[in-house]
Motif scaffolding. Structure first.
Motif, PDB file in Angstrom:
ATOM      1  N   ALA A  54       0.833  -1.201   0.000  1.00 45.34           N
ATOM      2  CA  ALA A  54       0.000   0.000   0.000  1.00 45.34           C
ATOM      3  C   ALA A  54       0.870   1.254   0.000  1.00 45.34           C
ATOM      4  O   ALA A  54       0.576   2.237  -0.707  1.00 45.34           O
ATOM      5  CB  ALA A  54      -0.930  -0.007   1.205  1.00 45.34           C
ATOM      6  N   GLU A  74      -0.524   7.495   4.577  1.00 45.74           N
ATOM      7  CA  GLU A  74      -1.214   7.330   3.296  1.00 45.74           C
ATOM      8  C   GLU A  74      -1.462   5.860   2.998  1.00 45.74           C
ATOM      9  O   GLU A  74      -2.497   5.496   2.426  1.00 45.74           O
ATOM     10  CB  GLU A  74      -0.395   7.971   2.172  1.00 45.74           C
ATOM     11  N   ARG A  78      -5.179   4.132   2.452  1.00 45.00           N
ATOM     12  CA  ARG A  78      -5.501   3.368   1.244  1.00 45.00           C
ATOM     13  C   ARG A  78      -6.090   2.006   1.602  1.00 45.00           C
ATOM     14  O   ARG A  78      -7.078   1.569   1.010  1.00 45.00           O
ATOM     15  CB  ARG A  78      -4.244   3.198   0.392  1.00 45.00           C
ATOM     16  N   ASP A  82      -9.764   0.605   0.768  1.00 49.71           N
ATOM     17  CA  ASP A  82      -9.861  -0.595  -0.064  1.00 49.71           C
ATOM     18  C   ASP A  82     -10.654  -1.703   0.629  1.00 49.71           C
ATOM     19  O   ASP A  82     -11.345  -2.491  -0.025  1.00 49.71           O
ATOM     20  CB  ASP A  82      -8.467  -1.117  -0.412  1.00 49.71           C
TER      21      ASP A  82
END
Length: 224
Positions: A54, A74, A78, A82
């Motif tokens: 990721a 970050e 993500r 997801d």
């Protein structure tokens, strides 16, 4: 994947200058990001290799312009998106829209020291004998996968010598993609610096830990 994180052997980034007595965290938000990453990893929502992938999936521009813990943050965002654990709207204003999804596990605060001390061993039973042995000449395969891999670009296609065999370990490529540990033999391979960068290098050699699917035998070697 060939992302901004794969900087080994590249020029122009300047020397690494470690700080004397460097603090573990330079701001309180970094400590919180580390705790969030640890807690979510322990929850079983994803594994360590998925977490690494990721972070690597950030665009090179974003990756190279971010600090260490900005990259970690970050990556967590993500994965949360997801896995359907948070929405863009919830991230934007901090308001929960739907009840939280159940997670396989929960890491309580008083269990953190023991969890960190225990770690997560990656060694697994081998499904077959090791293909290579110390002294074998091998070539790192030319691979450009779209998913996670621990094979550095600068050794791909280059010839080296196996110096150590470490047993079978969780294979990060499949582990990141679908959670399959798919144990593979792990080796340390010595690459001469001139093999990697030509005659102008001032280095002597580089040792790289490489899983068996990353390597192929050289014709005429004992592993061929």
């Amino acid at each position: 994947m060939n992302g901004g994180q794969d900087l080994g052997g590249m020029q122009g980034f300047g020397p690494v200058r470690p700080e004397a007595d460097e603090a573990w965290f330079h701001d309180d938000w970094e400590r919180r990001v580390f705790g969030l990453t640890l807690a979510m990893g322990a929850s079983g929502a994803w594994n360590l290799d998925a977490s690494r992938h990721a972070r690597e999936s950030l665009t090179p521009t974003r990756y190279l312009s971010s600090t260490y813990y900005e990259i970690w943050f970050e990556g967590v965002l993500r994965l949360l998106k997801d896995r359907g654990l948070v929405t863009e709207e919830e991230l934007a204003d901090g308001r929960v829209r739907v009840p939280g999804a159940p997670l396989p596990r929960r890491l309580a605060a008083d269990a953190v020291p023991a969890a960190l001390a225990a770690g997560s061993p990656t060694e697994r039973p081998a499904a077959a004998p090791a293909r290579f042995a110390p002294g074998d000449a091998v070539r790192a395969k030319v691979l450009n996968p779209v998913g996670h891999t621990r094979l550095p670009r600068y050794v791909r296609g280059r010839v080296g010598t196996v110096v150590s065999v470490h047993g079978a370990h969780v294979y990060p490529d499949t582990h990141a993609r679908d959670g399959d540990p798919c144990p593979q033999w792990l080796y340390t391979v010595r690459f001469e610096a001139r093999e990697l960068w030509g005659e102008d290098t001032t280095a002597a050699c580089v040792h790289v830990d490489a899983w068996e699917p990353y390597l192929e035998p050289i014709a005429g070697s004992t592993a061929a």
